[in-house]
Design an enzyme around this catalytic site. Structure first.
Site, short mmCIF file in Angstrom:
data_model
loop_
_atom_site.label_atom_id
_atom_site.label_comp_id
_atom_site.label_asym_id
_atom_site.label_seq_id
_atom_site.Cartn_x
_atom_site.Cartn_y
_atom_site.Cartn_z
N CYS A 253 -28.00 -3.14 -15.99
CA CYS A 253 -27.92 -2.22 -14.81
C CYS A 253 -27.07 -2.55 -13.83
O CYS A 253 -26.24 -1.54 -13.48
CB CYS A 253 -29.33 -2.44 -14.12
SG CYS A 253 -29.78 -3.70 -13.18
N HIS A 301 -33.30 -4.19 -9.56
CA HIS A 301 -32.81 -2.99 -10.67
C HIS A 301 -31.81 -2.13 -9.60
O HIS A 301 -32.21 -2.41 -8.53
CB HIS A 301 -33.92 -2.22 -11.14
CG HIS A 301 -33.39 -1.24 -12.12
ND1 HIS A 301 -32.88 -1.58 -13.36
CD2 HIS A 301 -33.21 0.05 -11.98
CE1 HIS A 301 -32.69 -0.46 -14.20
NE2 HIS A 301 -32.82 0.61 -13.18
N HIS A 313 -28.57 5.20 -14.61
CA HIS A 313 -28.65 3.86 -14.86
C HIS A 313 -28.96 3.06 -16.10
O HIS A 313 -29.05 4.22 -16.98
CB HIS A 313 -30.15 3.35 -13.63
CG HIS A 313 -31.09 3.93 -14.27
ND1 HIS A 313 -32.42 3.24 -14.43
CD2 HIS A 313 -31.58 4.97 -14.78
CE1 HIS A 313 -33.50 3.93 -14.80
NE2 HIS A 313 -32.93 5.13 -15.13
#
Length: 337
Positions: A253, A301, A313
C-alpha cells in the site's frame, strides 16, 4: 461530502469487509491456526485478522528496511571520509619531517624529564637545540596533525556504532519478514478450510476487475503534481499486491503511494505511518484527488483519493491494485502532499 459514513464495497461480505483492504501491519501475537476448523464466518474473520496483522508487519518491515538502507549509506560515507582523513594525516606526517615527527612521537614530554630518561644526554641536547628551531608554521602543522588524529579516532568510533546499528536493523528486517510470511501462510491455510464455493466467493470479493471501474468523469486534481500522481496510480490498476514492493510491477500500500508520487517528482517516505506527515493534513470533508488517505488509528494502511468518493490502493495479497470507497475502513487522516 456524501461518503463520510463508513461504506461497504459492493460484493464484499460485511463480516469481512473491515479488513479486506488490508496488508501492511505489525506482528501482534494472534496464536496458531486452530486444529479444528471453526464455523465458516469465524474462519473468514480470522483470515481478515491475519491479513491485518500481516499488513502491520509489512509496514514494520518497510521501516526497518528503510533504516538499514540509510545506515548502509551512512557507513559507506563514513568509511570514505575516514580513508580521506587517513591519507591527509599521512601527508601531514611526511611534510613535518623527521624532527617534527620525533617531537610528536615524544607525546609532549617535559624536556627535563626527557633529558633524565635519555640514554645519550649529549645526543638529546643536540636534538633539542634542533627542535627549538622548528618554525612556528611547523608547530601549527603539528597541532593540526594532532587534531586530525583525534577527529579520525572519533569518526572510527562513530562508524563502528553505525555498523552495529546496521546489523541490528538487518536482524529486525528478517524478523518482520518472517512474521509477514507466517501470517500470510496461516491465512492461506484457513482459506483452504472453506468449502470450494465459499472460497470462490471470497476470492471474487478479493479481486476487482477492470470492468467495474468507478465513474470519475469530470474529476480534476487541484495541482499539476497531484494530477501526475493520480495518473501514475491509475496506471497501476490491476498490478499485483507484493509486500515490501515499490513497483513498477507490484506494490504494497505505501509502496504504491511512494511510486505514484515519484512519477510526479515528489519523494515520499517509505511507510504509511510516515506518509501521513508528508504534507498538510486536511479534513476528510475537504479531500481532493491526489490526497493520501491513512486508515486505522495506527495508519497501517494508506490509499490515494481519486474523486467521487473513491480511493485507489494496494489491498492485500491476491487482491491487485484497485478502487474502493474512501469509507471502506475508519479514516485516521487525510494528507495533501
Amino acid at each position: 461530502m456524501g461518503f463520510h459514513r463508513r461504506l461497504v464495497p459492493s460484493g464484499f461480505d460485511r463480516g469481512a469487509s473491515a479488513a479486506l483492504c488490508v496488508l501492511s501491519a505489525a506482528a501482534a501475537a494472534l496464536g496458531a491456526v486452530p486444529a479444528v476448523a471453526a464455523p465458516h464466518d469465524d474462519t473468514r474473520a480470522e483470515v481478515d485478522r491475519l491479513y491485518e496483522a500481516a499488513e502491520q508487519a509489512t509496514e514494520a518491515y518497510n521501516k526497518a528496511d528503510e533504516r538499514a538502507d540509510s545506515l548502509r549509506g551512512q557507513v559507506s560515507d563514513a568509511q570514505d571520509h575516514i580513508a580521506r582523513q587517513q591519507e591527509r594525516i599521512n601527508t601531514m606526517r611526511e611534510s613535518l619531517g623527521s624532527l617534527a615527527g620525533a617531537q610528536y612521537r615524544s607525546g609532549g614530554l617535559d624536556p627535563s624529564l626527557a633529558l633524565l630518561f635519555s640514554d645519550d644526554p649529549d645526543d638529546y641536547l643536540d636534538k633539542a637545540a634542533a627542535l627549538d628551531r622548528i618554525t612556528a608554521r611547523q608547530a601549527g602543522e603539528l597541532e593540526e596533525l594532532q587534531s586530525a588524529m583525534r577527529e579520525l579516532a572519533q569518526e572510527r568510533a562513530e562508524a563502528a556504532g553505525k555498523l552495529a546499528e546496521l546489523e541490528r536493523s538487518r536482524k529486525a528486517v528478517g524478523t518482520h519478514k518472517r512474521t509477514v510470511e507466517k501470517k500470510l501462510a496461516q491465512a492461506r491455510q484457513l482459506l483452504n478450510l472453506l468449502p470450494s464455493a465459499e472460497r470462490a466467493a471470497y476470492d471474487r470479493a478479493s479481486r476487482s476487475g477492470r470492468s467495474d471501474l468507478p465513474d470519475l468523469t469530470g474529476v480534476a486534481a487541484p495541482s499539476g503534481r497531484a494530477a501526475a500522481a493520480v495518473a501514475a496510480a491509475r496506471s497501476a490498476l490491476g498490478k499485483p499486491y507484493v509486500w515490501g514492493a515499490t513497483g513498477p510491477t507490484g506494490f504494497d500500500c505505501s509502496g504504491l503511494m511512494q511510486w505514484s508520487y515519484a512519477q510526479a517528482g515528489i519523494s515520499l517516505p517509505r511507510t504509511s505511518q510516515a506518509q501521513r506527515y508528508a504534507g498538510r493534513q486536511v479534513p476528510l470533508s475537504q479531500v481532493q484527488p491526489g490526497d493520501l488517505v491513512a486508515y486505522r488509528s495506527d495508519a497501517s494502511h494508506v490509499g490515494m483519493y481519486m474523486g467521487n468518493g473513491q480511493v485507489i490502493h494496494a489491498p492485500y495479497p491476491g487482491a491487485p491494485v484497485r478502487y474502493d470507497p474512501v469509507g471502506m475502513m475508519p479514516v485516521s487522516s487525510v494528507t495533501r502532499v
